[in-house]
Design a protein around this motif. Structure first.
Motif, PDB file in Angstrom:
ATOM      1  N   ALA A 134     -11.229 -12.806 -75.913  1.00 39.10           N
ATOM      2  CA  ALA A 134     -11.352 -11.408 -76.582  1.00 39.10           C
ATOM      3  C   ALA A 134     -10.549 -11.442 -78.034  1.00 39.10           C
ATOM      4  CB  ALA A 134     -10.703 -10.252 -75.770  1.00 39.10           C
ATOM      5  N   PRO A 135     -11.288 -10.814 -78.955  1.00 36.05           N
ATOM      6  CA  PRO A 135     -12.338 -10.150 -79.047  1.00 36.05           C
ATOM      7  C   PRO A 135     -13.676 -10.732 -79.064  1.00 36.05           C
ATOM      8  CG  PRO A 135     -11.575  -9.681 -80.958  1.00 36.05           C
ATOM      9  CD  PRO A 135     -10.628 -10.566 -80.312  1.00 36.05           C
ATOM     10  N   ASP A 156      -7.861 -12.866 -72.047  1.00 39.06           N
ATOM     11  CA  ASP A 156      -6.902 -12.037 -73.180  1.00 39.06           C
ATOM     12  C   ASP A 156      -5.934 -12.940 -73.824  1.00 39.06           C
ATOM     13  OD1 ASP A 156      -8.072  -9.582 -73.084  1.00 39.06           O
ATOM     14  OD2 ASP A 156      -7.230  -9.173 -71.272  1.00 39.06           O
ATOM     15  N   VAL A 157      -5.913 -13.076 -75.132  1.00 40.49           N
ATOM     16  CA  VAL A 157      -4.952 -13.796 -75.925  1.00 40.49           C
ATOM     17  C   VAL A 157      -3.992 -12.998 -76.419  1.00 40.49           C
ATOM     18  CG1 VAL A 157      -4.723 -15.432 -77.679  1.00 40.49           C
ATOM     19  CG2 VAL A 157      -6.849 -15.605 -76.288  1.00 40.49           C
ATOM     20  N   PRO A 163      -6.787 -15.933 -81.888  1.00 43.31           N
ATOM     21  CA  PRO A 163      -7.729 -16.391 -80.964  1.00 43.31           C
ATOM     22  C   PRO A 163      -8.818 -17.245 -81.362  1.00 43.31           C
ATOM     23  CG  PRO A 163      -8.383 -14.223 -81.502  1.00 43.31           C
ATOM     24  CD  PRO A 163      -7.235 -14.549 -82.223  1.00 43.31           C
ATOM     25  N   LEU A 164      -8.804 -17.630 -82.564  1.00 38.68           N
ATOM     26  CA  LEU A 164      -9.700 -18.829 -83.118  1.00 38.68           C
ATOM     27  C   LEU A 164      -8.755 -20.040 -83.145  1.00 38.68           C
ATOM     28  CD1 LEU A 164     -11.405 -16.236 -83.923  1.00 38.68           C
ATOM     29  CD2 LEU A 164     -12.260 -17.378 -85.851  1.00 38.68           C
ATOM     30  N   GLN A 399     -13.451  -5.704 -75.607  1.00 35.84           N
ATOM     31  CA  GLN A 399     -12.265  -5.926 -74.928  1.00 35.84           C
ATOM     32  C   GLN A 399     -11.424  -6.529 -75.701  1.00 35.84           C
ATOM     33  OE1 GLN A 399     -12.799  -7.153 -70.706  1.00 35.84           O
ATOM     34  NE2 GLN A 399     -10.741  -7.991 -70.678  1.00 35.84           N
ATOM     35  N   ASP A 400     -10.509  -5.839 -76.664  1.00 30.78           N
ATOM     36  CA  ASP A 400      -9.582  -6.350 -77.665  1.00 30.78           C
ATOM     37  C   ASP A 400      -8.018  -6.165 -77.156  1.00 30.78           C
ATOM     38  OD1 ASP A 400      -8.560  -7.238 -79.879  1.00 30.78           O
ATOM     39  OD2 ASP A 400      -9.849  -6.309 -81.148  1.00 30.78           O
ATOM     40  N   GLN A 401      -7.284  -7.004 -77.626  1.00 32.30           N
ATOM     41  CA  GLN A 401      -5.907  -6.895 -77.227  1.00 32.30           C
ATOM     42  C   GLN A 401      -5.465  -5.907 -78.142  1.00 32.30           C
ATOM     43  OE1 GLN A 401      -7.606  -9.571 -78.340  1.00 32.30           O
ATOM     44  NE2 GLN A 401      -6.729 -11.584 -77.804  1.00 32.30           N
TER      45      GLN A 401
END
Length: 432
Positions: A134-135, A156-157, A163-164, A399-401
């Motif tokens: 996510a996202p 979820d990170v 996240p990349l 679905q984002d942190q």
């Protein structure tokens, strides 16, 4: 009521949970002439900046012949210059793979989403899953789920982790280990590069880390590179890192991963502002079994003949095509600056993007205007209502942190962008 299958009943629930933008009736959308008061949907990734240029070219240069109206299988006979021949060369010219893409190691089908769905059907049994961090682009969920019923497990990170980056890999591993106990069985991982919605490219070391993860846990690695030709400079990122396709990476870097695990999807429809012409390509250079299966699956679900004719004309004209791609990047860069200026004016945080057709804004302060004591879901619902009332709509990033982040698609003519931002000001309660 007549009988519905269990999978159909489950699908009804999934449809009910879709984003508001998916539920808008066509007659509600904005049209400068036919419906000027309609909703400007700034959440649909369609590059309207270049569509008129593409349309003009096709009107002058594309010719239909009788075979374009036949079944694809019979129309292919005697016509060597189809999109199925041209599209591998297009990928070779723009993505620079180490091993040339050919008709033998690729499959052309009616859209990247369709090819992802077929791919999931081939590699996952009912209820098995792919992972994604996510996202993420919300369309991956229905692509996986329908018709193959493949689940999409979202990882979820923590917000402090990019996240990349390869630092996200341990969180993927944790998810895999948990799935061994609680299910579902993980069969693969999706990597969207350039990333949708973050608008950045993955570092090569991250792609290597994903490949190593796939090898370690016996997974497929499906890389969506549909925005690979849309990296542009901006005031926030004047010298963006180049996009490097998984097909172009040094083989020694990926040597620890069986290359039969690595598959790439791409396509020209986003590049040419023609999303409605469903066309995509899946490349699997070391897995002939997958190609054989997908080739069979798409035989009776092929791209339409007129779509074939349109793209064969455009991507075979290499001089015009290369000019078009460069002009598209220039216009995307200019349009992005309009969003940056507006966000700075209203002190709305914007995350630096340099790829794709979208920008990400943090609307935390805006959402607070819709009830400090309300739950986040209620605030978002109220914001959506306010935007629809004002005649504009942008959507959350998925679905984002960071639940306050929203994605805005900005590849529209300047007058449409400015009208959309004017309506956002009204919806957000901002001073002009």
């Amino acid at each position: 009521m007549p009988h519905l299958s269990r999978r159909a009943r489950e699908r009804v629930v999934e449809i009910d949970s879709e984003l508001p933008i998916m539920k808008l009736l066509p007659e509600r959308f904005h049209d400068s002439v036919l419906n000027p008061e309609g909703v400007i949907a700034m959440g649909i990734a369609e590059n309207a900046l270049m569509t008129p240029v593409f349309t003009e070219y096709i009107e002058k240069n594309m010719r239909l012949h009788a075979d374009h109206f036949k079944y694809h299988l019979t129309a292919r006979r005697g016509h060597a210059h189809s999109t199925e021949d041209a599209l591998p060369e297009y990928i070779n010219d723009t993505f620079h793979p180490r091993i040339p893409v050919t008709r033998q190691n690729s499959v052309v089908g009616p859209g990247v989403g369709s090819l992802i769905g077929e791919f999931c059907w081939q590699v996952c049994d009912d209820g098995e899953a792919f992972m994604i961090t996510a996202p993420f682009y919300g369309g991956f969920q229905p692509d996986c789920q329908y018709p193959s019923r493949t689940k999409l497990v979202v990882v979820d990170v923590p917000p402090e982790i990019d996240p990349l980056s390869k630092d996200a890999i341990p969180y993927l591993e944790q998810t895999i280990e948990k799935s061994k106990v609680n299910g579902p069985t993980i069969r693969g991982v999706i990597l969207c590069n350039p990333h949708n919605p973050l608008g950045r490219v993955y570092p090569e070391e991250s792609i290597v880390a994903y490949a190593s993860l796939a090898e370690k846990y016996d997974l497929h690695l499906l890389v969506d590179e549909i925005y690979g030709n849309q990296v542009y400079p901006s005031s926030l990122v004047p010298n963006p890192p180049p996009f490097v396709s998984a097909l172009a990476m040094d083989l020694p870097m990926l040597a620890k991963c069986d290359p039969a695990r690595i598959h790439v999807v791409a396509g020209p429809s986003k590049d040419f502002g023609a999303s409605g012409l469903r066309i995509g390509i899946l490349i699997s250079q070391h897995n002939p079994e997958i190609i054989k299966l997908l080739d069979s699956a798409t035989m009776l679900n092929a791209i339409p003949g007129p779509t074939d004719a349109i793209f064969a004309a455009a991507i075979n004209d290499k001089e015009w095509r290369d000019w078009f791609l460069e002009e598209s990047r220039r216009r995307i860069s200019e349009a992005y600056e309009v969003i940056v200026t507006w966000c700075n004016l209203h002190q709305i945080p914007i995350f630096p993007s340099y790829a794709g057709q979208f920008a990400v804004m943090d609307l935390a302060k805006i959402l607070e205007r819709f009830g400090e004591d309300k739950a986040m879901a209620e605030k978002k619902e109220a914001l959506t209502f306010a935007m629809l009332k004002a005649g504009v709509l942008i959507v959350p990033t998925g679905q984002d942190q960071s639940p306050t982040r929203y994605r805005i698609v900005f590849v529209r003519p300047k007058e449409i962008i400015e009208l959309a931002l004017y309506r956002l000001e009204a919806a957000f309660g901002l001073s002009k």
